[in-house]
Design an enzyme around this catalytic site. Structure first.
Site, PDB file in Angstrom:
ATOM      1  CB  SER A  24      -0.936   0.001   1.217  1.00  0.00           C
ATOM      2  OG  SER A  24      -0.183  -0.073   2.423  1.00  0.00           O
ATOM      3  CG  HIS A 157     -42.147  20.976 -14.230  1.00  0.00           C
ATOM      4  ND1 HIS A 157     -42.426  19.719 -13.749  1.00  0.00           N
ATOM      5  CD2 HIS A 157     -42.911  21.830 -13.504  1.00  0.00           C
ATOM      6  CE1 HIS A 157     -43.316  19.803 -12.775  1.00  0.00           C
ATOM      7  NE2 HIS A 157     -43.632  21.069 -12.606  1.00  0.00           N
ATOM      8  CB  SER A 278     -14.654  23.179 -31.128  1.00  0.00           C
ATOM      9  OG  SER A 278     -14.634  22.237 -32.181  1.00  0.00           O
ATOM     10  CE  LYS A 284     -19.707  23.975 -29.387  1.00  0.00           C
ATOM     11  NZ  LYS A 284     -19.826  22.581 -29.781  1.00  0.00           N
ATOM     12  CD  GLU A 291     -19.337  20.142 -21.167  1.00  0.00           C
ATOM     13  OE1 GLU A 291     -20.232  20.083 -22.002  1.00  0.00           O
ATOM     14  OE2 GLU A 291     -18.134  20.236 -21.476  1.00  0.00           O
TER      15      GLU A 291
HETATM   16  N1  ARG Z   1      -1.431  -0.866   5.687  1.00  0.00           N
HETATM   17  C1  ARG Z   1      -2.405  -1.258   6.646  1.00  0.00           C
HETATM   18  C2  ARG Z   1      -3.725  -0.526   6.366  1.00  0.00           C
HETATM   19  O1  ARG Z   1      -3.720   0.386   5.628  1.00  0.00           O
HETATM   20  C3  ARG Z   1      -1.943  -0.942   8.020  1.00  0.00           C
HETATM   21  C4  ARG Z   1      -2.491  -1.827   9.080  1.00  0.00           C
HETATM   22  C5  ARG Z   1      -1.947  -3.188   8.936  1.00  0.00           C
HETATM   23  N2  ARG Z   1      -2.293  -4.047  10.031  1.00  0.00           N
HETATM   24  C6  ARG Z   1      -2.144  -5.335   9.929  1.00  0.00           C
HETATM   25  N3  ARG Z   1      -2.429  -6.034  10.956  1.00  0.00           N
HETATM   26  N4  ARG Z   1      -1.817  -5.905   8.810  1.00  0.00           N
HETATM   27  O2  ARG Z   1      -4.746  -0.901   6.841  1.00  0.00           O
END
Ligand code: ARG
Length: 459
Positions: A24, A157, A278, A284, A291
């Site tokens: 992550s 409407h 455009s 345009k 949008e």
């Molecule tokens: N990267 C994990 C999260 O975002 C952190 C917590 C991880 N805890 C664990 N017991 N694996 O949730």
């Protein structure tokens, strides 16, 4: 380097796919400053409670400060093998200061750590968004004060209904954004309890002071239940809900800007700064910012539903599912930040075509209600009868292809003989809006007062 924290029990490293699905750091590195702040508060508390020595805490403090500098200056090498921001920082700290760093995780788990970091992030995001909403409200209220008496067609409407003022229309959005702010402030209050010290799920046997870490990190108090502390993501969901409602408001306004700018309407125009051209049609001028503001709503709604779905089947307490909480929130923040900025930009940029607004405000028999109201007020006719009489007059005007104000008195009297010349005084758009003096109504004096009240409140 790259040695995982739980290496004691593990013989081999993870499979490449295991690492790929688990990592992550690519997104949670955004939480580095919150993670360091949490660790500083935790280490200071551990030292104060006699759980680590003052020397260890001093080393941790300096080491974390150096890491913060490295990250800020882009000198920190984030490692996928170290999974997430928490482990990246802790391992780097160990490399820098050795032994002391290995005591930092006493009475803590990544579970309470990540919940704390994420709450700190959402809290800051709320503060940033609140400032932006306020700026947008200010822009709207300023333009509303300027256009308190500018008459435009009011629609129901999307059919011409009754004349309103442009300022009144803009202030409708100030009301909506005021409620949006209230929802965010409310979510912020409920969020502001600190999970740190809940440890993995059950609390800890160490004599920690959760009130001290809560206070140090700006929380009102520690969370009350350790299981709830590590498994609650209500704060993220509430935030996304509040953003969804806000995005819906911005989207409605964006759609109005698109309609008002469209060639058949031409009620407003945007300058070069807020339009695009455009590649094929030289004439345009497209309202792309409006949008895209409208379209970004889709992401924000989607993220709310996505995270609700992640959470709905999780038994107590933490599960890795919850790692999927961050990207939707980060992306929603980016989307709403851009949308708010673009909307404020367009509000300040737009030019109202006041002549066109007045002309369209008077089309479509928009003062028919004023005629009916006159019959009630002056001739004491029951409203339902007045509605019927007015309908017959509108039909005559429609057949002749003119507005009701262009009919002769004789034509009016052919439907209702008691109508007098005075009727023509109420059939102009200016007279129509000026008469709407009921509380919250569109009369220019009301609008000027409401705009002034908002400006005072916002400044
Ligand atoms: N990267 C994990 C999260 O975002 C952190 C917590 C991880 N805890 C664990 N017991 N694996 O949730």
């Amino acid at each position: 380097k790259g040695q995982l924290q739980w290496g004691g029990r593990f013989g081999a490293g993870p499979d490449a796919v295991m690492q790929a699905i688990n990592v992550s750091i690519g997104f949670d590195r955004k939480l580095w400053a919150q993670d360091i702040a949490g660790s500083q508060a935790h280490a200071a508390m551990l030292a104060k409670q006699g759980i680590i020595t003052p020397e260890d805490q001093a080393a941790i403090k300096r080491g974390l400060e150096d890491i913060a500098d490295d990250i800020e200056d882009g000198r920190f090498g984030f490692s996928d093998a170290l999974e997430d921001i928490h482990t990246n920082i802790e391992v780097r700290l160990t490399e820098r200061i050795g032994e002391a760093a290995r005591r930092l995780h006493t009475a803590r788990s990544r579970n309470d750590q990540v919940a704390t970091d994420f709450k700190l992030y959402v809290r800051e995001a709320i503060d940033g968004i609140l400032a932006q909403v306020k700026d947008l409200m200010l822009a709207l209220a300023e333009r509303a004060a300027e256009h308190a008496a500018t008459v435009m067609p009011g629609f129901t409407h999307l059919q011409t209904a009754q004349p309103v003022t442009f300022g009144h229309h803009l202030l409708a959005y100030v009301e909506m954004l005021g409620r949006d702010s209230g929802r965010l402030e409310d979510a912020r209050k409920r969020l502001n309890e600190c999970p740190l010290g809940a440890a993995a799920l059950a609390g800890t046997s160490f004599p920690i002071d959760r009130f001290a870490t809560a206070t140090a990190l700006g929380f009102d108090r520690p969370t009350a239940n350790s299981l709830d502390s590590v498994s609650d993501r209500d704060f993220a969901l509430e935030f996304l809900s509040a953003l969804s409602i806000m995005a819906m408001h911005l989207s409605r306004f964006a759609e109005e800007i698109i309609i008002w700018c469209s060639s058949p309407y031409r009620l407003i125009s945007l300058s070069d700064a807020f339009t695009t051209g455009s590649s094929i049609m030289p004439q345009k001028r497209n309202p792309d910012a409006a949008e895209l503001t409208k379209a970004k709503t889709g992401r924000i709604f989607g993220h709310l539903l996505g995270l609700l779905t992640v959470m709905k089947g999780l038994p107590m307490a933490y599960a890795k599912d919850m790692q999927e909480d961050k990207e939707p929130v980060f992306d929603a923040v980016d989307a709403i930040t851009l949308s708010l900025a673009a909307t404020a930009g367009m509000v300040r940029d737009l030019t109202a075509d006041t002549a066109r607004m007045a002309a369209l405000a008077g089309s479509g028999f928009s003062t028919a209600t004023d005629l009916a109201d006159w019959l009630v007020r002056v001739l004491k006719m029951p409203f339902r009868d007045a509605h019927h009489v007015t309908g017959r007059i509108v039909r005559i005007a429609e057949e002749r292809g003119v507005d009701i104000s262009e009919l002769s008195l004789a034509e009016m009297q052919s439907v209702e003989p008691r109508i007098t010349q005075e009727i023509f005084d109420v059939l102009t758009v200016q007279a129509s809006v000026a008469s709407r003096t009921s509380f919250g109504g569109t009369a220019p004096q009301n609008v000027a007062k409401a705009a002034a009240l908002w400006l005072e409140k916002l400044k």
